[in-house]
Design an enzyme around this catalytic site. Sequence first.
Site, mmCIF file in Angstrom:
data_model
loop_
_atom_site.group_PDB
_atom_site.id
_atom_site.type_symbol
_atom_site.label_atom_id
_atom_site.label_comp_id
_atom_site.label_asym_id
_atom_site.label_seq_id
_atom_site.Cartn_x
_atom_site.Cartn_y
_atom_site.Cartn_z
ATOM 1 N N SER A 66 9.893 -51.088 47.815
ATOM 2 C CA SER A 66 8.737 -51.672 48.507
ATOM 3 C C SER A 66 7.996 -50.695 49.410
ATOM 4 C CB SER A 66 9.178 -52.892 49.321
ATOM 5 O OG SER A 66 9.454 -53.989 48.473
ATOM 6 N N GLU A 164 10.007 -55.986 38.720
ATOM 7 C CA GLU A 164 10.631 -55.099 37.742
ATOM 8 C C GLU A 164 10.724 -53.664 38.238
ATOM 9 O OE1 GLU A 164 8.181 -57.178 37.093
ATOM 10 O OE2 GLU A 164 9.082 -58.666 35.724
#
Length: 286
Positions: A66, A164
């Site tokens: 992230s 993913e």
Amino acid sequence: MRYIRLCIISLLATLPLAVHASPQPLEQIKQSESQLSGRVGMIEMDLASGRTLTAWRADERFPMMSTFKVVLCGAVLARVDAGDEQLERKIHYRQQDLVDYSPVSEKHLADGMTVGELCAAAITMSDNSAANLLLATVGGPAGLTAFLRQIGDNVTRLDRWETELNEALPGDARDTTTPASMAATLRKLLTSQRLSARSQRQLLQWMVDDRVAGPLIRSVLPAGWFIADKTGAAERGARGIVALLGPNNKAERIVVIYLRDTPASMAERNQQIAGIGAALIEHWQR
């Protein structure tokens, strides 16, 4: 002769600091790798000059996880600066657009969210659906990679969407960066003319407002120090943080730390990153 001896003695007296102080953060990283049975990549960079102060596996690839969301919102802000996007523009989405871990966006199915709100959710809460909605506005993973190439980052690449992109397979170059490349890109976004001063302040503020980074460097930050950060986590032990920090509530350095290929628990990974951060701060204060 006596003057020469005094000069030599004075020079030797300074050598222990030069020899023993610098490796201290690196020793912590080596210990972390041993305890994690995995790999650590790290760089500490001066924000003003871009000079590398400390580095370990800085040119090896690690999953972005992230942490890519900071770059993503930088790309969004570049579009705002160019007149191609507005932070106030409302984006509507459906239930089928939501993916795992969307703590903010899942609450706004009825009313939608603005581009600015989506960036805030993506960075401060690591909202995955918010990231995907923003990613669509910049041309998807390929569009974000193209933006990176435009600003001179020829290493970092995004290939997939959330979630993913968190697969973190060993030897897989997809969705990866290097500590050195990520630090350089973050510095460009925050200090160069790639973004307007207003957009730079906005990107930094989103990172200041990060609400999911508590167990990492924030847990060892001395009183009065500045921090703005974005964390990431993925499969196969991947964990990471990109941060700006410094004393006197001023951003002075960029720190990027990535972990991968470790069987350690999340709590153990957090502890090791905090330990590396503490070692860097201690060395900084000497």
